[in-house]
Design a protein around this motif. Structure first.
Motif, PDB file in Angstrom:
ATOM      1  N   LYS A  20       0.855  -1.187   0.000  1.00  0.00           N
ATOM      2  CA  LYS A  20       0.000   0.000   0.000  1.00  0.00           C
ATOM      3  C   LYS A  20       0.892   1.239   0.000  1.00  0.00           C
ATOM      4  O   LYS A  20       2.058   1.188   0.385  1.00  0.00           O
ATOM      5  CB  LYS A  20      -0.922   0.009   1.223  1.00  0.00           C
ATOM      6  CG  LYS A  20      -0.203  -0.037   2.569  1.00  0.00           C
ATOM      7  CD  LYS A  20      -1.214  -0.065   3.703  1.00  0.00           C
ATOM      8  CE  LYS A  20      -0.515  -0.076   5.061  1.00  0.00           C
ATOM      9  NZ  LYS A  20      -1.486  -0.082   6.173  1.00  0.00           N
ATOM     10  N   LYS A  23       1.029   8.134   2.833  1.00  0.00           N
ATOM     11  CA  LYS A  23       0.584   9.513   2.591  1.00  0.00           C
ATOM     12  C   LYS A  23       1.719  10.370   2.058  1.00  0.00           C
ATOM     13  O   LYS A  23       1.490  11.392   1.422  1.00  0.00           O
ATOM     14  CB  LYS A  23       0.038  10.123   3.888  1.00  0.00           C
ATOM     15  CG  LYS A  23      -1.221   9.433   4.393  1.00  0.00           C
ATOM     16  CD  LYS A  23      -1.705  10.090   5.673  1.00  0.00           C
ATOM     17  CE  LYS A  23      -2.958   9.389   6.192  1.00  0.00           C
ATOM     18  NZ  LYS A  23      -3.441   9.997   7.454  1.00  0.00           N
ATOM     19  N   GLN A1067     -11.708   9.587   9.714  1.00  0.00           N
ATOM     20  CA  GLN A1067     -11.482   8.585   8.673  1.00  0.00           C
ATOM     21  C   GLN A1067     -11.006   9.301   7.417  1.00  0.00           C
ATOM     22  O   GLN A1067     -11.723  10.144   6.877  1.00  0.00           O
ATOM     23  CB  GLN A1067     -12.775   7.808   8.388  1.00  0.00           C
ATOM     24  CG  GLN A1067     -12.652   6.819   7.236  1.00  0.00           C
ATOM     25  CD  GLN A1067     -11.635   5.725   7.531  1.00  0.00           C
ATOM     26  OE1 GLN A1067     -11.710   5.069   8.563  1.00  0.00           O
ATOM     27  NE2 GLN A1067     -10.677   5.534   6.651  1.00  0.00           N
ATOM     28  N   ASN A1070      -8.199   7.149   1.197  1.00  0.00           N
ATOM     29  CA  ASN A1070      -6.935   6.428   0.991  1.00  0.00           C
ATOM     30  C   ASN A1070      -5.940   7.244   0.187  1.00  0.00           C
ATOM     31  O   ASN A1070      -4.742   7.194   0.417  1.00  0.00           O
ATOM     32  CB  ASN A1070      -7.207   5.087   0.285  1.00  0.00           C
ATOM     33  CG  ASN A1070      -7.978   4.134   1.173  1.00  0.00           C
ATOM     34  OD1 ASN A1070      -7.888   4.239   2.400  1.00  0.00           O
ATOM     35  ND2 ASN A1070      -8.748   3.246   0.593  1.00  0.00           N
ATOM     36  N   ASN A1071      -6.400   8.022  -0.781  1.00  0.00           N
ATOM     37  CA  ASN A1071      -5.518   8.804  -1.650  1.00  0.00           C
ATOM     38  C   ASN A1071      -6.017  10.236  -1.683  1.00  0.00           C
ATOM     39  O   ASN A1071      -7.164  10.534  -1.323  1.00  0.00           O
ATOM     40  CB  ASN A1071      -5.484   8.245  -3.083  1.00  0.00           C
ATOM     41  CG  ASN A1071      -4.848   6.871  -3.142  1.00  0.00           C
ATOM     42  OD1 ASN A1071      -3.807   6.645  -2.525  1.00  0.00           O
ATOM     43  ND2 ASN A1071      -5.475   5.947  -3.846  1.00  0.00           N
TER      44      ASN A1071
END
Length: 1381
Positions: A20, A23, A1067, A1070-1071
Motif C-alpha cells: 500500500k 501519505k 477517517q 486512501n488517496n
C-alpha cells in the motif's frame, strides 16, 4: 575497522505481504498480515530523504524520520554495490532529540554517486523509499589520467569521437578528457584556442593546430551528408528567466533527420513543446533550432553537443561559476532626463556580468554605462538621460543566477517646462547606500579570501605528500611490449617527443593550478614569498625526475630495437644529480602588506582616515598624494602605531580628493579618496526646526531651515507624506543655502507632520517637524450609557468629542429639559469628566439633556440625548438561551449570558424553570425563595432517562423579567462515548470547485463507541499541514458536498463522527483527490458541423464549435498544419471555441484544424474555408467551324483562373428563331466548347460566363454566326445514274483531350469520328466497357461522340478509350483523366 551494511528483506523468504502507498509520496509500505492487532501499526516515513547534487569533497547528509508501533529499525542500501561504513567515508547516526536517522558522507567522492534506499522495518511490515545522490567532479584527476594512459595504446581522438551505436546515437558513457577537449576545440572560435589549451594543459600548440585542421576537414565532410547550410552557431547563453539556450541556424537536407542532444557524452531527453515538464526542450522555428535548459542548477554544467543522425554539428562548454547575489538590484523611480542606477553585490568576484534591458543585452555606450568595482564584487548599470521609453524590467545575470527590477520613469512635474523639452538633469535616481554596499562587499571578500586560504592550505599539503612520496620506492617502469610494438612503426625520436609532451602536459597542469592559487592569494592575503618559491622548486624537481624517467625508457627501448640491451635485462645505472636543482637557501621575503589601503568616500568638512598594515613593526614608509610626497601639516596627520600606518585628514576639502599611495621597502599600496558634499543641516537648526508649531485656524505658519551641500540641491516639502507644491495658500522658497515653507489660511485638517527632503548627486537627508492648527471642538459623542435611573437619581456617561480642536477640554456645559415642557434648565459647567449624576429628579418623570464642550478656542455644537426616565419599573430583558455544559443521570449543569437590557439597574439574580419533553407545564428548577446568584446552575431534581429543556429570567430592582428562549432538549443520563470511524468513505462526484462525499454510519459498540449524531468534514491542501473545517454545524446525513475548491488543486479529505460524548477519530480517504470532474476524452458535441465554408473577400467569417472534455483541455488552431497567424482571433470559453477572421483575404484560404487535448486524449476537426470573390469576365469569344454542322466556341481565360482552382465556365446560346438564351454547357474547365446541331439559315450568338462558388461574372458575347442556305430553282435534270460508293472505314476527325477535373464535379469528354456505314462506338475505362454503365451518360450525334461523368471521384481516374468499328475497319482514340482533391 571496515563495516559492511546488511539489508534483510523480511518478505524474501516467501513471506507474503500487502503493498500500500503511504501519505508521503514516493514511500511504499508492505504489510505482512491482512489484519493488524490492536495498538500496532506498520512502519511509515513522516519525512523522507531529499535528493542531493553536491560537489566532490563536500559533506553529504540524508535525513529521515519514521513512525510505527513497535518503533521500526532503520537500514540503508544502494543500487550498485554495498555501503562500507567507516568514520572517514560513511556513517549512520540517530539523533534522539530530533528523532532523525541520518547517513553521512564526510567527503563525498564520485564513486558514492548512486541510488540509495532507506528501509524502516518492524515485525508487522516494512516501508521503503529511494533517494538519488549526484556528485559533481571537481578539477582534473591527474593520477586517474596517468593510469588510463599507461593501460591503453594511443588512439586517434577523432576515432574516439566516432564511436556510435547502430542507430547513430553515442555510447552511453561519460566523455573522456581527450574527447571533451577536441570536441570543444572543433566548435570554438580561434580567439579562444589559447585559453582552452591552458585549461586542459596542451603545450604543443602548433601540433594541436595541425591536428585540429585535419579534424575540421573530416567533420565538414561528415556534416555535408546531412546539412546543406549552417549560418549561425550561438554558444550557450543564460537568460533572465533562469533559462539557458543554444541556438543553431541550419538547413537539413532531410527534414525528418533525427537531432540528438548530449551532455558530457550522455544523451539528454528533450521535448519539442516548451510548456512540457521536461528540463530540456527544443523549439524549431523554420531553420532555427533553439535548445532550452530550464531551472538551472550547478548540475547543469558540462559539455553540450548537438548531433544530427550521428554526426556532431556543434558543441559548447557550459560552466557554472559558484556565485550568487548578496544584494540584488532594486526598483528605481526616476524623473525624465535623470540618470538611473542599478547595483548589486556578488558573493564571489566576477570580471563582468550580463545586463539585460527589457530582455535585450546591454553594453557600454552613450545610453548605458557598466561599472565594476576594483574587488569585482560590486556591479553597477547606469541608464543615462532616462526617458519614458526606457522604463521597463532590467535584469542582471551572474552565472546561472539572475535578479530583475523595474525602472519607472515619471514625467517632469515642473509646470514651467510644460510643452518644452526639459534640460538633462544632473541628479541620479536609485543607487542606495554606497557605504552599506561597500560593507557587504567587504564581508563577501573576506569570506572569499578565507575559502582561498583553505584551498591554498590543501595545495601545500599536496606538495608535502608529493615530497614524501618521492622519498619512497621508485615508480614501476612503463610497459615494454606496447612500446616495442610502437617502435616497429615509428622512429625513436617521435616516441620520445610524444612521451616528453605527455610529461610536460601533466606538469603544466600542476604549475597552472599552483600558480593560479599563489597569484590570486599571494598579494592580497600576505602569503610569504617563500611558500611560492618552495612550490616552484617542488614542481621543477618533479619535472626533472619525470623527464629523466622518460629518457631512461626511451634509451632502453632504442637498445631493444638495435639489439644492444645487455644480458642483465637492460638495467641501466640511474643518473644521480650532483646537487639540488635550486640552491637550498632561504630567501628573505622582505616586507609585505597584510592589509592594503582601501578606497573611501569623505564628507566635506568632516575628518577621514586611511590606514594599512605591514608585516613588520620596524619599517618606515612614505606617503604620496597624486604622485607628490606629503608630510604632516595643519590639514593632515601621518602616524605610525606598530605595523599600522595611518593618514588622517582633519577637515576634508575639495583639494583633499585624489589618489594616496604608501610605499615601504619597495612595496606600495594605493587608495582613492573621493570628497562628497551631500546635503546636511546644522545641529542647532535641526533642533529649532523640530519644535512644534502651533497656530489658530485661519492664521499662517512658516517653516525655515538652512542647509549646506553642493548645488544643485532638490528641496521637497511634505505634509503627512504628501508632497506640497506651489498653490494659492502654499508658498515655497528655496534661496541659496536656505529652504522656506509658508502656509496661509490654515484649517484644522492641515495639522500633521511637516517633512523637508534635500537631495543632490551625493545623497539625501530629511528633517521633521509638527504643525498643530487649533480650532473649536466637535460635539460630544453619544449614545448615553445609563449607569443608574432610579427614583432618586439619574447617572449616565457619554463619549468625548472626536476632535477637541487641538486643545484641552476645560468643561462640559449641560442643560436639562423635562419632557413636556419648553424650557431648558442650565446645570452649569460640570467639569472635564464625561459623566454626570443628576439627583434633582422626580420619580417617574422623563428628562432630556444636551451637552457642549468648552475649550480655550470656544464652544462646540450641542449634542441632545434621548429621554431618560427616573424611577419607573424597568424589567431586565431575557438572557441568552441556557447552554448545557454537562449532563448526568442525577444532575444537568447549565450556563447562560446576562441580558443586554438591564432595565436601568444592576442584575440581582436569576430564576430557572424546567419542562419535560411532551409537556406544556413549566416548573421551578430552583427554590423560589433562593434566586440563582451566578450565571450557571446545576439542576438536580431530574429523573434518569427523561428529556428536559430549561429557560431562565433575570431579576433586577423591578423584579423578574422575561424568560429566555428554551435550551435544547437534553437527556438526564451519564455522558456518551465518542463514536467510531465512519465506514465506506468515498467520492461520488467532483467538479473543478466541488467535491461530493458519501459514507456509512460508524458501528455502535455498547460501552465503547456510541451512536453518531452528526459529522464534520475537513480538508487539507497538499501544500498545507493544517486541516480546515468545511461545515460549522455537524451534518446529520451521510453525504456532503465540499465547495469552494481551487481548480486542479490537490486535497486530502477526512470525516469525523460526533455525538454528545465528543468527536470520534477521523477517517481519511486512501488517496488524495484532485479538484476536477471525472476524466472525459475530448469530443465535439455539435450534431452537424460544416466542413466547408465559402467567404467573400473583405467580409468577416466566424466559425464556432462546441466540445466537452475533462479536465479543461488545451485548445489550439492550425492552418494547413501550422499555427494560425495573428490576424486570426481565437476565443476560447468553457466547452466552446471560436475562430474569427475580421477581414478575409484570399491568402486566408486553407484547411483550419482545431485540436482539443487533455490528459485523457485529444480530438481534432478540420474545416476548409475558401475566400473568394465574384470572378472577372472572360476575354474575347471566337467562333470556328471545324466540323460541318458544329461550331467551336473558344475564349480567353478569366484573370481569376490561376487564383481560383474551382473556377469554371458556362456557355449560353441564342438563335434567330428563339430569342431567349439557352444554357448549352456548364462546368467547363477548359477554354473551348463545340456546339452541335447548327442549322443552316439561322443566326447564332453565344455568351460565356466565368463562375465560381460566389456566382457568375458578367458575360462576354461572341459575334453573330450563320450558315447561309442555298436556294436554287427547282428543276429536274436527270443525269445518267452512276453508282456512288460512299463506304469508308472509321476515322477520328477530332481526338479526345487530356482532362484534369476536381473531385465531386462533372467531367465532359467529346470527340468527332466519321465512317460509312455508321461505325459502332464503344467507350472503355482501363480496357473495361462503359456502354452499359449507368453512371456515365454516353451519346453519339452526327459523328460527335460525347461522355458525361456526373460526379467525378477517385475511382474514375484512369485511361479512357473510344473504339469506332464498322465492316471496313476500326479506329481508336484514348486519353487520361486525373482527379484532384
Amino acid at each position: 575497522m571496515w563495516k559492511k551494511s546488511k539489508m534483510a528483506d523480511p518478505t524474501a523468504a516467501g513471506q507474503g505481504g500487502i503493498r500500500k502507498r503511504s501519505k508521503v509520496p514516493g514511500v511504499m509500505i508492505t504489510q505482512y498480515t491482512e489484519e493488524l492487532p490492536e495498538g500496532v501499526s506498520t512502519p511509515d516515513f513522516s519525512r523522507k530523504p531529499i535528493a542531493l547534487t553536491i560537489k566532490e569533497g563536500k559533506l553529504a547528509v540524508f535525513k529521515a524520520r519514521v513512525l510505527g508501533t513497535p518503533y521500526p529499525k532503520i537500514s540503508w542500501s544502494r543500487a550498485n554495490g554495498e555501503i562500507f561504513f567507516h568514520p572517514q567515508t560513511c556513517q549512520q547516526k540517530y539523533d534522539e532529540e530530533s528523532e532523525e536517522h541520518t547517513i553521512e558522507f564526510p567527503k563525498v567522492a564520485p564513486e558514492d554517486a548512486d541510488t540509495y534506499k532507506c528501509f524502516a522495518t518492524n515485525e508487522h511490515g516494512r516501508a521503503v523509499c529511494t533517494v538519488q545522490l549526484n556528485v559533481i567532479e571537481v578539477g582534473f584527476n591527474k593520477n586517474k589520467e596517468l593510469q588510463r594512459q599507461q593501460g591503453e595504446e594511443p588512439l586517434e581522438f577523432r576515432k574516439i569521437l566516432k564511436k556510435r551505436n547502430p542507430d547513430g546515437t553515442r555510447e552511453e558513457k561519460p566523455m573522456e578528457p581527450e574527447e571533451k577537449v577536441w570536441e570543444i576545440l572543433l566548435s570554438a572560435d580561434k580567439k579562444d584556442y589559447e585559453g582552452i589549451c591552458v585549461e586542459y594543459g596542451i603545450t604543443n600548440f602548433r601540433g594541436m593546430l595541425k591536428r585540429l585542421s585535419q579534424m575540421k576537414i573530416e567533420k565538414e565532410k561528415e556534416v555535408a551528408q546531412f546539412v546543406s547550410h549552417i549560418s549561425t552557431l550561438k554558444h550557450i547563453e543564460v537568460n533572465e528567466d533562469d533559462c539557458a539556450t543554444i541556438e543553431i541556424d541550419m538547413d537539413l537536407k532531410d527534414p525528418s533527420s533525427k537531432v540528438f542532444l548530449y551532455k558530457d557524452g550522455v544523451m539528454v531527453p528533450f521535448t519539442k513543446e516548451l510548456g512540457d515538464e521536461l528540463k530540456h526542450s527544443l523549439n524549431q522555428i523554420g531553420k532555427k533550432y533553439i535548445f532550452s535548459i530550464k531551472k538551472l542548477g550547478a548540475e547543469d554544467a558540462g559539455l553540450y553537443s548537438v548531433d544530427v543522425e550521428g554526426v556532431n554539428i556543434f558543441s559548447t562548454d557550459f560552466k557554472v561559476p559558484q556565485v550568487e547575489f548578496a544584494v540584488k538590484i532594486q526598483e528605481v523611480k526616476a524623473v525624465e532626463r535623470e540618470d538611473a542606477v542599478f547595483q548589486c553585490v556578488l558573493t564571489a568576484p566576477m570580471t563582468e556580468i550580463k545586463w539585460l534591458g527589457k530582455s535585450a543585452p546591454l553594453c557600454n555606450g552613450e545610453k548605458h554605462e557598466i561599472i565594476v568595482s576594483e574587488d569585482k564584487l560590486i556591479h553597477k548599470l547606469i541608464v543615462k538621460d532616462c526617458m519614458a521609453l526606457d522604463g521597463g524590467i532590467y535584469a542582471a545575470v551572474a552565472g546561472i543566477k539572475s535578479c530583475n527590477a523595474w525602472l519607472i520613469v515619471e514625467s517632469d512635474k515642473d509646470p514651467a517646462g510644460k510643452g518644452k523639452k526639459s534640460a538633462r538633469k544632473g541628479t541620479v535616481a536609485g543607487g542606495g547606500n554606497d557605504e552599506e554596499l561597500m560593507r557587504i562587499a567587504k564581508e563577501q571578500q573576506e569570506k572569499y579570501k578565507k575559502e582561498m586560504e583553505e584551498q591554498l592550505a590543501l595545495a601545500k599539503k599536496a606538495q608535502g605528500r608529493l615530497r614524501l612520496a618521492r622519498k619512497g620506492p621508485a615508480a614501476p617502469q612503463r610497459r615494454q611490449p606496447a612500446v616495442v610494438l610502437l617502435l616497429e612503426e615509428v622512429e625513436v625520436e617521435v616516441v620520445e617527443e610524444m612521451m616528453m609532451a605527455q610529461v610536460v602536459q601533466e606538469v603544466v597542469v600542476l604549475e597552472t593550478e599552483v600558480g593560479e592559487l599563489v597569484g590570486e592569494l599571494g598579494g592580497e592575503l600576505g602569503v610569504e614569498l617563500i611558500v611560492a618559491q618552495e612550490v616552484e622548486q617542488e614542481v621543477e624537481l618533479e619535472v626533472e625526475e619525470q623527464v629523466e624517467q622518460v629518457e631512461q625508457a626511451t634509451e632502453r627501448e632504442a637498445m631493444v630495437l638495435e639489439g644492444k640491451e645487455d644480458e642483465e635485462g637492460g638495467k641501466r645505472k640511474k643518473r644521480v644529480r650532483d646537487g639540488p636543482l635550486v640552491a637550498e637557501t632561504v630567501v628573505d621575503p622582505g616586507v609585505h602588506f597584510h592589509a592594503g589601503l582601501s578606497d573611501c568616500n569623505a564628507i566635506m568638512g568632516e575628518p577621514v582616515q586611511i590606514e594599512c598594515k605591514l608585516s613588520s613593526d620596524n619599517c618606515e614608509g612614505l606617503w604620496y598624494k597624486d604622485g607628490e610626497e606629503i608630510k604632516t601639516s595643519d590639514a593632515l596627520t601621518i602616524s605610525k602605531e606598530g605595523s599600522f600606518h595611518r593618514l588622517k585628514i582633519h577637515k576634508t576639502t575639495e583639494e583633499m580628493a585624489g589618489t594616496y599611495r604608501f610605499e615601504a621597502d619597495g612595496r606600495k599600496t594605493e587608495a582613492v579618496v573621493v570628497v562628497e558634499d551631500p546635503p546636511r543641516f546644522n545641529a542647532d537648526d535641526i533642533e529649532e526646526f523640530k519644535a512644534i508649531v502651533t497656530v489658530k485656524k485661519g492664521q499662517k505658519a512658516t517653516f525655515k531651515l538652512p542647509y549646506m551641500g553642493r548645488e544643485p540641491i532638490k528641496v521637497q516639502w511634505y505634509l503627512d507624506g504628501e508632497e506640497l507644491s506651489e498653490e494659492t495658500h502654499i508658498k515655497i522658497e528655496n534661496n541659496e543655502g536656505c529652504g522656506r515653507l509658508l502656509l496661509n489660511k490654515l484649517h484644522r485638517k492641515d495639522s500633521g507632520e511637516i517633512r523637508v527632503k534635500l537631495k543632490n548627486e551625493f545623497g539625501s537627508i530629511e528633517a521633521h517637524s509638527q504643525l498643530v492648527v487649533l480650532d473649536k471642538p466637535t460635539p460630544p459623542l453619544g449614545p448615553l450609557e445609563i449607569v443608574e435611573a432610579s427614583s432618586s437619581a439619574i447617572e449616565f456617561k457619554w463619549r468625548a468629542p472626536k476632535d477637541a480642536g487641538g486643545c484641552k477640554i476645560d468643561n462640559y456645559i449641560m442643560e436639562r429639559q423635562q419632557v413636556g415642557r419648553n424650557t431648558w434648565k442650565k446645570l452649569g459647567p460640570i467639569g472635564p469628566e464625561a459623566k454626570y449624576r443628576d439627583v434633582d429628579v422626580d420619580h417617574g418623570r422623563r428628562y432630556c439633556y444636551r451637552l457642549r464642550v468648552e475649550t480655550e478656542m470656544g464652544f462646540s455644537e450641542m449634542m441632545e440625548t434621548e429621554d431618560v426616565q427616573a424611577g419607573t419599573k424597568a424589567y431586565a430583558g431575557p438572557p441568552t438561551a441556557p447552554k448545557v455544559t454537562s449532563a448526568f443521570k442525577n444532575c444537568i449543569n447549565l450556563t447562560w449570558t446576562p441580558p443586554s437590557v438591564t432595565g436601568g439597574t444592576s442584575i440581582l439574580g436569576y430564576n430557572m424553570e424546567k419542562r419535560k419533553k411532551g409537556s406544556n407545564l413549566w416548573g421551578p428548577a430552583n427554590p423560589p425563595e433562593e434566586m440563582i446568584r451566578g450565571k450557571s446552575f446545576g439542576v438536580k431534581d431530574v429523573t434518569e432517562g427523561l428529556e428536559y429543556e430549561f429557560r431562565v429570567s433575570a431579576i433586577n430592582d423591578s423584579g423578574a423579567g422575561e424568560f429566555s428562549i428554551p435550551s435544547e432538549f437534553v437527556f438526564a443520563r451519564d455522558p456518551k462515548k465518542p463514536p467510531g470511524k465512519v465506514n465506506d468513505l468515498k467520492v461520488t462526484d467532483s467538479s473543478y470547485t466541488t467535491l461530493t462525499l458519501a459514507w456509512t454510519h460508524p458501528k455502535d459498540i455498547q460501552g465503547v463507541e456510541d451512536e453518531a449524531k452528526g459529522y464534520y468534514i475537513e480538508i487539507r491542501p497538499a501544500e498545507s499541514p493544517e486541516w480546515e473545517g468545511c461545515n460549522a454545524n455537524a451534518v446529520t446525513g451521510t453525504a456532503y458536498t465540499v465547495k469552494g475548491l481551487k481548480s486542479m488543486a490537490m486535497y486530502w479529505v477526512r470525516v469525523k463522527a460526533m455525538n454528545e460524548g465528543g468527536n470520534g477519530e477521523p477517517q481519511d480517504l486512501n488517496n488524495y483527490i484532485l479538484a476536477m470532474p471525472p476524466p472525459v476524452r475530448p469530443r465535439f458535441t455539435d450534431i452537424k458541423i460544416k466542413s466547408f465554408m465559402v467567404v467573400r473577400a473583405g467580409n468577416s467569417t466566424r466559425f464556432n464549435i462546441n466540445f466537452e472534455a475533462s479536465p479543461w483541455p488545451e485548445v489550439s488552431w492550425l492552418k494547413d498544419g501550422v499555427p494560425v497567424s495573428k490576424r486570426v482571433t481565437i476565443s476560447n470559453a468553457e466547452g466552446a471555441s471560436q475562430l474569427l477572421i475580421p477581414s478575409a483575404e484570399r491568402s486566408d484560404t486553407g484547411i483550419y484544424t482545431i485540436m482539443v487535448k487533455n490528459i485523457v486524449g485529444q480530438e481534432s476537426f478540420s474545416i476548409e474555408i475558401r475566400v473568394t470573390d465574384e470572378p472577372k469576365p472572360v476575354g474575347p469569344v471566337e467562333l470556328d467551324e471545324n466540323v460541318p454542322g458544329t461550331v467551336t466556341v473558344s475564349w480567353a481565360a478569366s484573370p481569376d483562373e490561376k487564383r481560383d482552382d474551382r473556377l469554371h465556365y458556362m456557355v449560353t446560346k441564342r438563335d434567330s428563331v428563339k430569342p431567349s438564351w439557352v444554357t448549352v454547357a456548364d462546368r467547363i474547365f477548359n477554354n473551348k466548347f463545340t456546339a452541335c446541331n447548327i442549322m443552316p439559315g439561322r443566326e447564332y450568338q453565344f455568351r460565356v460566363y466565368a463562375k465560381n462558388d460566389m456566382g457568375a461574372s458578367k458575360h462576354s458575347s461572341s459575334s453573330k454566326w450563320s450558315i447561309a442556305s442555298k436556294k436554287v430553282k427547282f428543276s429536274v435534270d436527270l443525269p445518267e445514274s452512276k453508282v456512288c460508293n460512299l463506304e469508308r472505314s472509321p476515322k477520328f476527325l477530332l481526338p479526345l483531350k487530356k482532362h484534369c477535373a476536381p473531385q465531386g464535379y462533372e467531367c465532359h469528354m467529346s470527340c468527332a469520328v466519321r465512317g460509312e456505314p455508321t461505325p459502332h462506338i464503344t467507350w472503355l475505362r482501363n480496357n473495361l466497357s462503359l456502354n452499359t454503365n449507368t453512371n456515365y451518360l454516353i451519346s453519339n450525334t452526327c459523328g460527335v461522340c460525347s461522355m458525361l461523368i456526373l460526379r467525378v471521384g477517385p475511382k474514375d481516374t484512369g485511361e479512357y478509350k473510344v473504339i469506332a468499328e464498322n465492316g471496313l475497319g476500326r479506329a481508336e482514340c484514348s486519353t487520361n483523366l486525373l482527379v484532384r482533391e
